[in-house]
Design an enzyme around this catalytic site. Structure first.
Site, mmCIF file in Angstrom:
data_model
loop_
_atom_site.group_PDB
_atom_site.id
_atom_site.type_symbol
_atom_site.label_atom_id
_atom_site.label_comp_id
_atom_site.label_asym_id
_atom_site.label_seq_id
_atom_site.Cartn_x
_atom_site.Cartn_y
_atom_site.Cartn_z
ATOM 1 N N GLY A 13 1.059 -1.068 0.151
ATOM 2 C CA GLY A 13 -0.018 0.067 -0.092
ATOM 3 C C GLY A 13 0.671 1.169 -0.050
ATOM 4 N N ALA A 14 0.267 2.398 -0.205
ATOM 5 C CA ALA A 14 0.858 3.763 -0.179
ATOM 6 C C ALA A 14 1.664 3.969 1.039
ATOM 7 C CB ALA A 14 -0.196 4.872 -0.105
ATOM 8 N N ARG A 40 -3.949 -11.066 -2.773
ATOM 9 C CA ARG A 40 -3.746 -10.560 -4.090
ATOM 10 C C ARG A 40 -2.425 -10.024 -4.570
ATOM 11 N NH1 ARG A 40 -8.206 -6.745 -3.233
ATOM 12 N NH2 ARG A 40 -6.855 -5.687 -1.817
ATOM 13 N N SER A 41 -1.764 -9.720 -3.606
ATOM 14 C CA SER A 41 -0.160 -9.498 -3.697
ATOM 15 C C SER A 41 0.785 -10.419 -3.429
ATOM 16 C CB SER A 41 0.121 -8.119 -2.591
ATOM 17 O OG SER A 41 -0.826 -7.190 -3.410
ATOM 18 N N CYS A 129 -3.627 10.918 10.023
ATOM 19 C CA CYS A 129 -2.842 11.833 9.482
ATOM 20 C C CYS A 129 -2.870 13.510 9.532
ATOM 21 C CB CYS A 129 -2.870 11.780 7.997
ATOM 22 S SG CYS A 129 -4.218 11.005 7.031
ATOM 23 N N GLN A 156 -7.354 18.080 2.106
ATOM 24 C CA GLN A 156 -6.455 16.680 2.206
ATOM 25 C C GLN A 156 -6.211 16.008 0.897
ATOM 26 O OE1 GLN A 156 -8.713 15.522 6.336
ATOM 27 N NE2 GLN A 156 -7.862 14.025 5.295
ATOM 28 N N HIS A 249 -1.025 17.011 3.086
ATOM 29 C CA HIS A 249 -2.452 17.576 3.598
ATOM 30 C C HIS A 249 -2.072 18.970 3.814
ATOM 31 C CE1 HIS A 249 -4.470 13.753 3.424
ATOM 32 N NE2 HIS A 249 -4.525 13.582 4.613
HETATM 33 O O1 25A Z 1 -9.512 1.311 7.469
HETATM 34 P P1 25A Z 1 -8.646 2.536 7.713
HETATM 35 O O2 25A Z 1 -7.763 2.824 9.002
HETATM 36 O O3 25A Z 1 -9.422 3.970 7.639
HETATM 37 O O4 25A Z 1 -7.549 2.722 6.147
HETATM 38 C C1 25A Z 1 -8.224 2.287 5.141
HETATM 39 C C2 25A Z 1 -6.916 2.298 4.087
HETATM 40 O O5 25A Z 1 -6.224 3.921 4.120
HETATM 41 C C3 25A Z 1 -4.695 3.719 3.915
HETATM 42 C C4 25A Z 1 -4.624 2.089 3.618
HETATM 43 O O6 25A Z 1 -4.639 2.003 2.088
HETATM 44 C C5 25A Z 1 -5.903 1.504 4.462
HETATM 45 O O7 25A Z 1 -6.053 0.383 3.688
HETATM 46 N N1 25A Z 1 -4.304 4.311 5.181
HETATM 47 C C6 25A Z 1 -4.217 3.574 6.358
HETATM 48 N N2 25A Z 1 -3.563 4.247 7.118
HETATM 49 C C7 25A Z 1 -3.378 5.561 6.553
HETATM 50 C C8 25A Z 1 -2.564 6.792 6.837
HETATM 51 N N3 25A Z 1 -2.345 7.041 7.827
HETATM 52 C C9 25A Z 1 -3.646 5.184 5.217
HETATM 53 N N4 25A Z 1 -3.346 6.268 4.164
HETATM 54 C C10 25A Z 1 -2.847 7.277 4.497
HETATM 55 N N5 25A Z 1 -2.589 7.457 5.873
HETATM 56 P P2 25A Z 1 -3.355 1.582 1.209
HETATM 57 O O8 25A Z 1 -3.815 1.460 -0.264
HETATM 58 O O9 25A Z 1 -2.454 2.469 1.509
HETATM 59 O O10 25A Z 1 -2.894 0.207 1.641
HETATM 60 C C11 25A Z 1 -3.791 -1.134 1.593
HETATM 61 C C12 25A Z 1 -2.661 -1.903 2.255
HETATM 62 O O11 25A Z 1 -3.503 -3.041 2.989
HETATM 63 C C13 25A Z 1 -3.365 -4.300 2.382
HETATM 64 N N6 25A Z 1 -4.501 -5.058 2.673
HETATM 65 C C14 25A Z 1 -5.903 -4.622 2.261
HETATM 66 N N7 25A Z 1 -6.710 -5.567 3.013
HETATM 67 C C15 25A Z 1 -5.871 -6.883 3.414
HETATM 68 C C16 25A Z 1 -4.179 -6.352 3.187
HETATM 69 N N8 25A Z 1 -3.356 -7.049 3.772
HETATM 70 C C17 25A Z 1 -3.726 -8.299 4.077
HETATM 71 N N9 25A Z 1 -4.841 -8.801 4.378
HETATM 72 C C18 25A Z 1 -5.997 -8.025 3.858
HETATM 73 N N10 25A Z 1 -7.317 -8.562 4.016
HETATM 74 C C19 25A Z 1 -3.181 -4.101 0.872
HETATM 75 O O12 25A Z 1 -2.846 -5.081 0.106
HETATM 76 C C20 25A Z 1 -2.347 -2.807 0.661
HETATM 77 O O13 25A Z 1 -0.970 -3.119 0.975
HETATM 78 P P3 25A Z 1 -3.341 -5.408 -1.365
HETATM 79 O O14 25A Z 1 -2.670 -6.806 -1.429
HETATM 80 O O15 25A Z 1 -4.848 -5.917 -0.740
HETATM 81 O O16 25A Z 1 -3.192 -4.288 -2.034
HETATM 82 C C21 25A Z 1 -2.287 -4.378 -3.407
HETATM 83 C C22 25A Z 1 -2.537 -3.520 -4.397
HETATM 84 O O17 25A Z 1 -4.001 -3.542 -4.615
HETATM 85 C C23 25A Z 1 -4.787 -2.256 -4.571
HETATM 86 N N11 25A Z 1 -6.145 -2.584 -3.764
HETATM 87 C C24 25A Z 1 -6.376 -2.203 -2.655
HETATM 88 N N12 25A Z 1 -7.513 -2.580 -2.346
HETATM 89 C C25 25A Z 1 -7.908 -2.949 -3.361
HETATM 90 C C26 25A Z 1 -7.163 -3.042 -4.400
HETATM 91 N N13 25A Z 1 -7.435 -3.290 -5.630
HETATM 92 C C27 25A Z 1 -8.568 -3.817 -6.072
HETATM 93 N N14 25A Z 1 -9.597 -3.793 -5.178
HETATM 94 C C28 25A Z 1 -9.544 -3.377 -3.893
HETATM 95 N N15 25A Z 1 -10.528 -3.405 -2.865
HETATM 96 C C29 25A Z 1 -3.809 -1.211 -3.861
HETATM 97 O O18 25A Z 1 -3.775 -0.272 -4.646
HETATM 98 C C30 25A Z 1 -2.587 -2.106 -3.729
HETATM 99 O O19 25A Z 1 -1.476 -1.465 -4.308
HETATM 100 O O1 L14 Z 2 -7.786 7.278 9.986
HETATM 101 O O2 L14 Z 2 -8.993 9.139 3.478
HETATM 102 O O3 L14 Z 2 -5.630 7.175 9.445
HETATM 103 O O4 L14 Z 2 -7.573 10.667 3.732
HETATM 104 C C1 L14 Z 2 -6.283 8.235 7.176
HETATM 105 C C2 L14 Z 2 -6.526 8.601 5.791
HETATM 106 C C3 L14 Z 2 -8.630 7.746 7.291
HETATM 107 C C4 L14 Z 2 -9.047 7.876 5.797
HETATM 108 C C5 L14 Z 2 -6.887 7.127 8.882
HETATM 109 C C6 L14 Z 2 -8.202 9.685 4.283
HETATM 110 C C7 L14 Z 2 -7.277 7.143 7.638
HETATM 111 C C8 L14 Z 2 -7.940 9.009 5.854
#
Ligand code: 25A
Ligand code: L14
Length: 343
Positions: A13-14, A40-41, A129, A156, A249
């Site tokens: 992820g990012a 998926r990854s 964040c 943001q 942001h």
């Molecule tokens: O629930 P929250 O806390 O609100 O967070 C929601 C999302 O916000 C991001 C992060 O997204 C998170 O999923 N995030 C969290 N904290 C953050 C912060 N402080 C924040 N962003 C900014 N500031 P993300 O895209 O950065 O990371 C997602 C990662 O999580 C892995 N993952 C998801 N489900 C999982 C899992 N790992 C294990 N088990 C699970 N069940 C995800 O891995 C990624 O590393 P991945 O293999 O699923 O993703 C590989 C690529 O696929 C893309 N993708 C993601 N979701 C989908 C998708 N493609 C299609 N459909 C989807 N539903 C992604 O682009 C990724 O590159």
């Molecule tokens: O709570 O969508 O850390 O910009 C941070 C990114 C919630 C969503 C968290 C966004 C996430 C937020």
């Protein structure tokens, strides 16, 4: 610092990718590194310090012999797996919103409350964040004159919503230049029914609706800031807004202080505080902008003005890279304190 076994969950992820970059950049003492994501990854490779590492799918045995696990795969994954990781002996540094307000989980911005780390019971939460960026900026003011009330509005970046939101904005740019239909599937919230283009738009919703007509993101800025400063008397109100920026942001922050602080004194405090950079010269057209603050560690503060509508008020314009200080860097800083506390 002694070397430790590290796992990054959500490595693709990012935020996960930025954690890898920062661990390498800061020469974090890694004995072994495990990269975890969803099935998926699995099998993909990612580089750490120029060495390819294979991404593994998450399963219960993956946390055996891991000392520190960075969780960044969203709150549902954290809720499902963090306890198991702690039981396997890990210290979990969690980037999701899952445990931030749990009373037995420290919520940490090292510049503000690093001593809270010592009270952990296996999980340490990384704040939201927008909250982190505001907390670092207000800390020196809070310490010297006290803060009575904050009114903030955020601008943001799409990367806050993960990789898929970045791709969505880029695809909308291409669709526009190709004169094609502008498709929206991710923003403002992927799981909700309505999606709106972010290109040429501003969306006043981040995260799902919460109490009182506020979004959950807005409540995070209120509740998390009060928890980090251990001060519920500090009144905060927020409006959180998505803008078509890829990274960093921005926040307009209006502060009512307990004692008077002049603009000049405020500038001095900001210039000396850890984690901050004073970028403030309106005459010369110098102020913080997302285009300049990305891929670096400091939170930039400028446009410092007296709020002339009240007796003791200041206005600040604050910009920070939310993937770095707002997420990955703050997590790695917490981990550095964890290992130095353990020595
Ligand atoms: O629930 P929250 O806390 O609100 O967070 C929601 C999302 O916000 C991001 C992060 O997204 C998170 O999923 N995030 C969290 N904290 C953050 C912060 N402080 C924040 N962003 C900014 N500031 P993300 O895209 O950065 O990371 C997602 C990662 O999580 C892995 N993952 C998801 N489900 C999982 C899992 N790992 C294990 N088990 C699970 N069940 C995800 O891995 C990624 O590393 P991945 O293999 O699923 O993703 C590989 C690529 O696929 C893309 N993708 C993601 N979701 C989908 C998708 N493609 C299609 N459909 C989807 N539903 C992604 O682009 C990724 O590159
Ligand atoms: O709570 O969508 O850390 O910009 C941070 C990114 C919630 C969503 C968290 C966004 C996430 C937020």
């Amino acid at each position: 610092m002694r070397a430790v076994n590290v796992a990054v969950l959500g490595a693709t992820g990012a935020v996960g990718q930025e954690i890898l970059d920062i661990l390498a950049e800061r020469e974090f003492p890694i004995k072994s590194l495990k990269l975890l994501a969803s099935p998926r990854s699995a099998g993909k490779t990612l580089k750490y310090n120029d060495v390819e590492h294979v991404v593994e799918a998450l399963s219960p045995d993956k946390f055996d012999n891991v000392d520190i696990a960075f969780f960044s795969a969203g709150s549902s994954v954290s809720k499902q797996w963090a306890k198991a990781a702690v039981e396997a002996g890990c210290i979990v540094i969690d980037n999701s919103s899952a445990f931030r307000m749990a009373p037995d989980v420290p919520l940490v911005v090292p510049e503000v409350n690093k001593d809270a780390i010592k009270q952990h019971n296996g999980i340490i939460a990384n704040p939201n964040c927008s909250t982190i960026i505001m907390a670092v900026a207000i800390k020196p003011i809070y310490d010297v004159v006290g803060i009575k009330r904050i009114v903030t509005s955020t601008y943001q970046a799409v990367s806050g919503a993960g990789h898929r939101a970045i791709t969505e904005l880029e695809e909308q740019v291409h669709a526009y230049t190709d004169q094609k239909h502008i498709q929206a599937d991710v923003l403002p919230v992927a799981s909700l029914p309505n999606h709106y283009p972010i290109l040429f738009n501003v969306i006043p919703q981040i995260d799902i609706p919460g109490d009182g007509g506020y979004t959950k993101e807005e409540w995070k800025m209120v509740n998390e800031t009060q928890k980090i400063f251990n001060d519920t008397s500090m009144k905060i109100t927020a409006t959180t807004v998505r803008v078509p920026v890829i990274r960093s942001h921005s926040e307009s922050i209006n502060i009512e202080t307990h004692e008077k602080l002049s603009v000049e004194e405020c500038r001095k405090l900001i210039a000396q505080a850890p984690g901050l950079k004073l970028v403030d010269d309106l005459q010369a057209q110098i102020y913080p902008m997302p285009i300049d603050t990305s891929k670096q560690d400091l939170v930039w503060v400028g446009r410092i003005r007296e709020d002339m509508s009240i007796e003791r008020g200041l206005n600040l314009w604050v910009v920070g890279d939310q993937i770095r200080k707002g997420a990955a860097l703050n997590s790695v800083q917490i981990a550095e304190h964890v290992i130095s506390n353990q020595r």
